[in-house]
Motif scaffolding. Structure first.
Motif, PDB file in Angstrom:
ATOM      1  N   MET A 127       0.839  -1.204   0.000  1.00 10.24           N
ATOM      2  CA  MET A 127       0.000   0.000   0.000  1.00 10.24           C
ATOM      3  C   MET A 127       0.868   1.247   0.000  1.00 10.24           C
ATOM      4  N   ILE A 128       0.489   2.215  -0.818  1.00  3.64           N
ATOM      5  CA  ILE A 128       1.162   3.509  -0.832  1.00  3.64           C
ATOM      6  C   ILE A 128       0.141   4.579  -0.447  1.00  3.64           C
ATOM      7  N   ILE A 129       0.423   5.298   0.623  1.00  8.17           N
ATOM      8  CA  ILE A 129      -0.485   6.350   1.090  1.00  8.17           C
ATOM      9  C   ILE A 129       0.083   7.687   0.630  1.00  8.17           C
ATOM     10  N   LYS A 130      -0.676   8.381  -0.217  1.00  7.43           N
ATOM     11  CA  LYS A 130      -0.157   9.591  -0.857  1.00  7.43           C
ATOM     12  C   LYS A 130      -0.715  10.881  -0.282  1.00  7.43           C
ATOM     13  N   ASP A 131      -1.993  10.901   0.058  1.00  8.56           N
ATOM     14  CA  ASP A 131      -2.603  12.190   0.371  1.00  8.56           C
ATOM     15  C   ASP A 131      -3.590  12.071   1.525  1.00  8.56           C
ATOM     16  N   ALA A 132      -3.092  11.679   2.675  1.00  2.00           N
ATOM     17  CA  ALA A 132      -3.959  11.594   3.851  1.00  2.00           C
ATOM     18  C   ALA A 132      -4.301  13.003   4.325  1.00  2.00           C
ATOM     19  N   LYS A 133      -5.544  13.175   4.786  1.00  2.06           N
ATOM     20  CA  LYS A 133      -5.942  14.499   5.260  1.00  2.06           C
ATOM     21  C   LYS A 133      -6.934  14.388   6.407  1.00  2.06           C
ATOM     22  N   PHE A 134      -6.913  15.405   7.250  1.00  2.00           N
ATOM     23  CA  PHE A 134      -7.832  15.480   8.382  1.00  2.00           C
ATOM     24  C   PHE A 134      -9.252  15.699   7.883  1.00  2.00           C
ATOM     25  N   MET A 135     -10.221  15.014   8.517  1.00  2.00           N
ATOM     26  CA  MET A 135     -11.618  15.173   8.129  1.00  2.00           C
ATOM     27  C   MET A 135     -12.382  16.010   9.150  1.00  2.00           C
ATOM     28  N   LEU A 136     -12.542  15.476  10.364  1.00  2.00           N
ATOM     29  CA  LEU A 136     -13.306  16.177  11.394  1.00  2.00           C
ATOM     30  C   LEU A 136     -13.052  15.538  12.750  1.00  2.00           C
ATOM     31  N   SER A 137     -13.516  16.206  13.801  1.00  2.00           N
ATOM     32  CA  SER A 137     -13.424  15.686  15.167  1.00  2.00           C
ATOM     33  C   SER A 137     -14.825  15.489  15.720  1.00  2.00           C
ATOM     34  N   ALA A 138     -14.963  14.489  16.584  1.00  2.00           N
ATOM     35  CA  ALA A 138     -16.258  14.226  17.226  1.00  2.00           C
ATOM     36  C   ALA A 138     -16.078  14.197  18.745  1.00  2.00           C
ATOM     37  N   ALA A 139     -16.929  14.950  19.440  1.00  2.00           N
ATOM     38  CA  ALA A 139     -16.857  15.004  20.894  1.00  2.00           C
ATOM     39  C   ALA A 139     -17.787  13.995  21.549  1.00  2.00           C
ATOM     40  N   ASP A 140     -18.741  13.460  20.764  1.00  2.00           N
ATOM     41  CA  ASP A 140     -19.679  12.468  21.292  1.00  2.00           C
ATOM     42  C   ASP A 140     -20.241  11.672  20.120  1.00  2.00           C
ATOM     43  N   ARG A 141     -21.106  10.705  20.428  1.00  2.00           N
ATOM     44  CA  ARG A 141     -21.579   9.785  19.387  1.00  2.00           C
ATOM     45  C   ARG A 141     -22.377  10.483  18.292  1.00  2.00           C
ATOM     46  N   GLY A 157       8.908  -1.361  11.157  1.00  2.00           N
ATOM     47  CA  GLY A 157       7.549  -1.874  11.293  1.00  2.00           C
ATOM     48  C   GLY A 157       6.535  -1.226  10.369  1.00  2.00           C
ATOM     49  N   LYS A 158       6.911  -0.136   9.718  1.00  2.00           N
ATOM     50  CA  LYS A 158       5.948   0.579   8.871  1.00  2.00           C
ATOM     51  C   LYS A 158       5.476  -0.292   7.716  1.00  2.00           C
ATOM     52  N   GLU A 159       6.420  -0.965   7.043  1.00  2.00           N
ATOM     53  CA  GLU A 159       6.033  -1.819   5.911  1.00  2.00           C
ATOM     54  C   GLU A 159       5.150  -2.973   6.376  1.00  2.00           C
ATOM     55  N   ASP A 160       5.406  -3.480   7.572  1.00  2.00           N
ATOM     56  CA  ASP A 160       4.562  -4.548   8.126  1.00  2.00           C
ATOM     57  C   ASP A 160       3.133  -4.058   8.310  1.00  2.00           C
ATOM     58  N   VAL A 161       2.988  -2.834   8.837  1.00  2.00           N
ATOM     59  CA  VAL A 161       1.648  -2.273   9.057  1.00  2.00           C
ATOM     60  C   VAL A 161       0.948  -2.022   7.726  1.00  2.00           C
ATOM     61  N   LEU A 162       1.679  -1.492   6.742  1.00  2.00           N
ATOM     62  CA  LEU A 162       1.079  -1.222   5.431  1.00  2.00           C
ATOM     63  C   LEU A 162       0.637  -2.521   4.748  1.00  2.00           C
ATOM     64  N   SER A 163       1.441  -3.576   4.872  1.00  2.00           N
ATOM     65  CA  SER A 163       1.062  -4.876   4.304  1.00  2.00           C
ATOM     66  C   SER A 163      -0.174  -5.426   4.992  1.00  2.00           C
ATOM     67  N   LEU A 164      -0.233  -5.246   6.314  1.00  2.00           N
ATOM     68  CA  LEU A 164      -1.397  -5.683   7.073  1.00  2.00           C
ATOM     69  C   LEU A 164      -2.646  -4.918   6.633  1.00  2.00           C
TER      70      LEU A 164
END
Length: 205
Positions: free
Chosen positions: A1-15, A179-186
Protein backbone atom coordinates in the motif's frame (compact mmCIF):
# COMPACT_ATOMS: atom_id res chain seq x y z
CA UNK A 1 0.00 0.00 0.00
CA UNK A 2 1.16 3.51 -0.83
CA UNK A 3 -0.49 6.35 1.09
CA UNK A 4 -0.16 9.59 -0.86
CA UNK A 5 -2.60 12.19 0.37
CA UNK A 6 -3.96 11.59 3.85
CA UNK A 7 -5.94 14.50 5.26
CA UNK A 8 -7.83 15.48 8.38
CA UNK A 9 -11.62 15.17 8.13
CA UNK A 10 -13.31 16.18 11.39
CA UNK A 11 -13.42 15.69 15.17
CA UNK A 12 -16.26 14.23 17.23
CA UNK A 13 -16.86 15.00 20.89
CA UNK A 14 -19.68 12.47 21.29
CA UNK A 15 -21.58 9.78 19.39
CA UNK A 16 -23.70 12.37 17.57
CA UNK A 17 -20.56 13.43 15.74
CA UNK A 18 -19.41 9.93 14.77
CA UNK A 19 -19.20 9.20 11.06
CA UNK A 20 -20.16 5.97 9.32
CA UNK A 21 -17.96 6.01 6.23
CA UNK A 22 -18.48 4.03 3.07
CA UNK A 23 -14.81 3.05 3.22
CA UNK A 24 -13.38 0.61 5.81
CA UNK A 25 -12.56 2.32 9.10
CA UNK A 26 -9.37 1.63 11.03
CA UNK A 27 -9.22 2.75 14.67
CA UNK A 28 -6.06 3.63 16.60
CA UNK A 29 -6.14 3.43 20.39
CA UNK A 30 -3.67 3.46 23.26
CA UNK A 31 -2.79 5.14 26.51
CA UNK A 32 -1.82 8.81 26.63
CA UNK A 33 1.65 9.57 25.27
CA UNK A 34 2.10 6.11 23.71
CA UNK A 35 2.83 7.67 20.31
CA UNK A 36 -0.52 7.54 18.49
CA UNK A 37 0.01 10.83 16.66
CA UNK A 38 3.55 9.87 15.63
CA UNK A 39 2.27 6.49 14.39
CA UNK A 40 -0.43 8.16 12.29
CA UNK A 41 2.00 10.71 10.88
CA UNK A 42 4.48 7.96 9.97
CA UNK A 43 1.82 6.02 8.07
CA UNK A 44 0.70 9.18 6.28
CA UNK A 45 4.26 10.32 5.43
CA UNK A 46 3.31 13.62 7.02
CA UNK A 47 4.98 15.28 10.00
CA UNK A 48 2.03 17.28 11.24
CA UNK A 49 -1.14 15.52 10.09
CA UNK A 50 -1.96 14.43 13.63
CA UNK A 51 -0.83 16.92 16.25
CA UNK A 52 1.86 15.61 18.56
CA UNK A 53 2.44 16.96 22.03
CA UNK A 54 4.86 16.38 24.87
CA UNK A 55 1.88 16.86 27.17
CA UNK A 56 -0.06 13.58 27.53
CA UNK A 57 -3.82 13.58 27.23
CA UNK A 58 -4.02 16.05 24.36
CA UNK A 59 -6.40 13.98 22.23
CA UNK A 60 -9.82 14.34 23.87
CA UNK A 61 -11.92 13.79 20.77
CA UNK A 62 -12.28 11.15 18.10
CA UNK A 63 -10.29 12.59 15.19
CA UNK A 64 -11.04 11.23 11.72
CA UNK A 65 -8.56 11.19 8.84
CA UNK A 66 -9.14 10.25 5.20
CA UNK A 67 -6.33 7.92 4.10
CA UNK A 68 -7.70 7.37 0.60
CA UNK A 69 -8.57 3.67 0.71
CA UNK A 70 -9.76 3.83 4.31
CA UNK A 71 -10.75 6.20 7.10
CA UNK A 72 -8.58 6.29 10.23
CA UNK A 73 -10.13 7.15 13.60
CA UNK A 74 -7.71 8.42 16.24
CA UNK A 75 -9.26 7.71 19.65
CA UNK A 76 -8.66 9.63 22.90
CA UNK A 77 -5.70 8.36 24.90
CA UNK A 78 -6.67 6.66 28.14
CA UNK A 79 -4.96 6.33 31.51
CA UNK A 80 -3.68 9.89 31.93
CA UNK A 81 -3.43 10.64 35.64
CA UNK A 82 -3.54 14.42 35.67
CA UNK A 83 -7.15 14.91 34.65
CA UNK A 84 -10.30 14.98 36.73
CA UNK A 85 -12.35 11.87 37.41
CA UNK A 86 -15.21 13.43 35.45
CA UNK A 87 -12.92 13.96 32.45
CA UNK A 88 -11.73 10.33 32.63
CA UNK A 89 -15.33 9.15 32.73
CA UNK A 90 -16.13 11.31 29.73
CA UNK A 91 -13.26 9.77 27.75
CA UNK A 92 -14.29 6.24 28.80
CA UNK A 93 -17.87 6.90 27.68
CA UNK A 94 -16.65 8.23 24.34
CA UNK A 95 -14.59 5.06 23.76
CA UNK A 96 -17.48 2.81 24.78
CA UNK A 97 -19.86 4.64 22.46
CA UNK A 98 -17.37 4.41 19.60
CA UNK A 99 -16.85 0.67 19.96
CA UNK A 100 -20.58 0.07 20.40
CA UNK A 101 -20.79 0.64 16.64
CA UNK A 102 -18.31 -2.15 15.99
CA UNK A 103 -19.92 -3.07 12.67
CA UNK A 104 -18.31 0.12 11.31
CA UNK A 105 -14.79 -0.88 12.44
CA UNK A 106 -12.67 -3.03 10.12
CA UNK A 107 -9.65 -3.29 12.46
CA UNK A 108 -8.05 -1.72 15.52
CA UNK A 109 -4.38 -0.88 16.00
CA UNK A 110 -3.85 -0.99 19.76
CA UNK A 111 -0.64 0.80 20.67
CA UNK A 112 1.56 -0.14 23.62
CA UNK A 113 5.01 1.14 24.63
CA UNK A 114 7.46 -1.67 23.87
CA UNK A 115 9.73 -0.61 26.76
CA UNK A 116 7.22 -1.21 29.53
CA UNK A 117 4.83 -3.86 30.78
CA UNK A 118 1.26 -3.17 29.63
CA UNK A 119 -0.75 -1.16 32.13
CA UNK A 120 -4.03 -2.31 33.66
CA UNK A 121 -5.77 0.09 31.26
CA UNK A 122 -3.96 -1.50 28.29
CA UNK A 123 -5.06 -4.98 29.35
CA UNK A 124 -8.64 -3.81 29.92
CA UNK A 125 -8.67 -2.34 26.39
CA UNK A 126 -7.49 -5.61 24.82
CA UNK A 127 -9.92 -7.67 26.89
CA UNK A 128 -12.68 -5.35 25.67
CA UNK A 129 -11.68 -5.98 22.04
CA UNK A 130 -11.56 -9.74 22.64
CA UNK A 131 -14.98 -9.68 24.32
CA UNK A 132 -16.59 -7.77 21.46
CA UNK A 133 -14.72 -9.82 18.83
CA UNK A 134 -13.21 -6.76 17.20
CA UNK A 135 -10.09 -7.70 15.19
CA UNK A 136 -6.93 -5.97 16.38
CA UNK A 137 -3.17 -5.83 16.08
CA UNK A 138 -0.79 -4.68 18.82
CA UNK A 139 1.65 -2.02 17.67
CA UNK A 140 4.61 -1.91 20.06
CA UNK A 141 5.78 1.69 19.72
CA UNK A 142 9.13 3.35 20.41
CA UNK A 143 11.13 0.29 19.31
CA UNK A 144 14.09 2.58 18.56
CA UNK A 145 14.43 3.20 22.31
CA UNK A 146 15.53 -0.41 22.87
CA UNK A 147 18.73 -2.16 21.76
CA UNK A 148 17.90 -4.16 18.63
CA UNK A 149 18.90 -7.37 20.40
CA UNK A 150 16.16 -6.88 23.01
CA UNK A 151 13.23 -6.04 20.74
CA UNK A 152 12.19 -9.65 20.16
CA UNK A 153 12.07 -10.53 23.86
CA UNK A 154 9.93 -7.48 24.57
CA UNK A 155 7.57 -8.39 21.72
CA UNK A 156 7.30 -11.88 23.20
CA UNK A 157 6.55 -10.45 26.66
CA UNK A 158 3.87 -8.09 25.33
CA UNK A 159 2.22 -10.90 23.37
CA UNK A 160 2.15 -13.02 26.54
CA UNK A 161 0.63 -10.21 28.63
CA UNK A 162 -2.10 -9.63 26.04
CA UNK A 163 -2.67 -13.36 25.46
CA UNK A 164 -2.06 -13.09 21.74
CA UNK A 165 0.49 -14.53 19.31
CA UNK A 166 3.84 -12.88 18.68
CA UNK A 167 2.78 -12.54 15.05
CA UNK A 168 0.02 -10.18 16.18
CA UNK A 169 2.54 -7.73 17.68
CA UNK A 170 4.42 -5.33 15.38
CA UNK A 171 7.54 -3.62 16.75
CA UNK A 172 7.27 -0.06 15.44
CA UNK A 173 9.34 3.10 15.43
CA UNK A 174 8.12 6.37 13.98
CA UNK A 175 11.74 7.61 14.18
CA UNK A 176 13.43 4.86 12.12
CA UNK A 177 10.45 3.54 10.15
CA UNK A 178 10.78 0.08 11.65
CA UNK A 179 7.55 -1.87 11.29
CA UNK A 180 5.95 0.58 8.87
CA UNK A 181 6.03 -1.82 5.91
CA UNK A 182 4.56 -4.55 8.13
CA UNK A 183 1.65 -2.27 9.06
CA UNK A 184 1.08 -1.22 5.43
CA UNK A 185 1.06 -4.88 4.30
CA UNK A 186 -1.40 -5.68 7.07
CA UNK A 187 -3.62 -2.81 5.92
CA UNK A 188 -3.65 -4.31 2.42
CA UNK A 189 -4.90 -7.62 3.85
CA UNK A 190 -7.49 -5.90 6.07
CA UNK A 191 -8.91 -3.93 3.14
CA UNK A 192 -9.02 -7.01 0.93
CA UNK A 193 -10.88 -8.95 3.61
CA UNK A 194 -13.28 -6.04 4.14
CA UNK A 195 -13.96 -5.91 0.40
CA UNK A 196 -14.64 -9.65 0.29
CA UNK A 197 -17.03 -9.41 3.24
CA UNK A 198 -19.02 -6.70 1.47
CA UNK A 199 -19.50 -8.66 -1.74
CA UNK A 200 -23.06 -10.03 -2.01
CA UNK A 201 -23.34 -13.79 -1.91
CA UNK A 202 -24.20 -15.39 -5.26
CA UNK A 203 -27.68 -16.80 -5.41
CA UNK A 204 -28.15 -20.43 -6.39
CA UNK A 205 -29.73 -20.93 -9.84
Amino acid sequence: MIIKDAKFMLSAADRKGFIRPEKPMIAVCGKSNVGKSSFINALANRKKLAKTSAEPGRTRLVNYFDFGQFVLADLPGYGFARVSKAEKQKWARLLEDFFAEKENIAHVFALADIRHDPTADDITMIEFLYYHRIPFTIVATKADKLPKTRVKEHVRAIASEFKTGEGNVVAFSSETGRGKEDVLSLLDRILLLSEQNEEPAEEDG
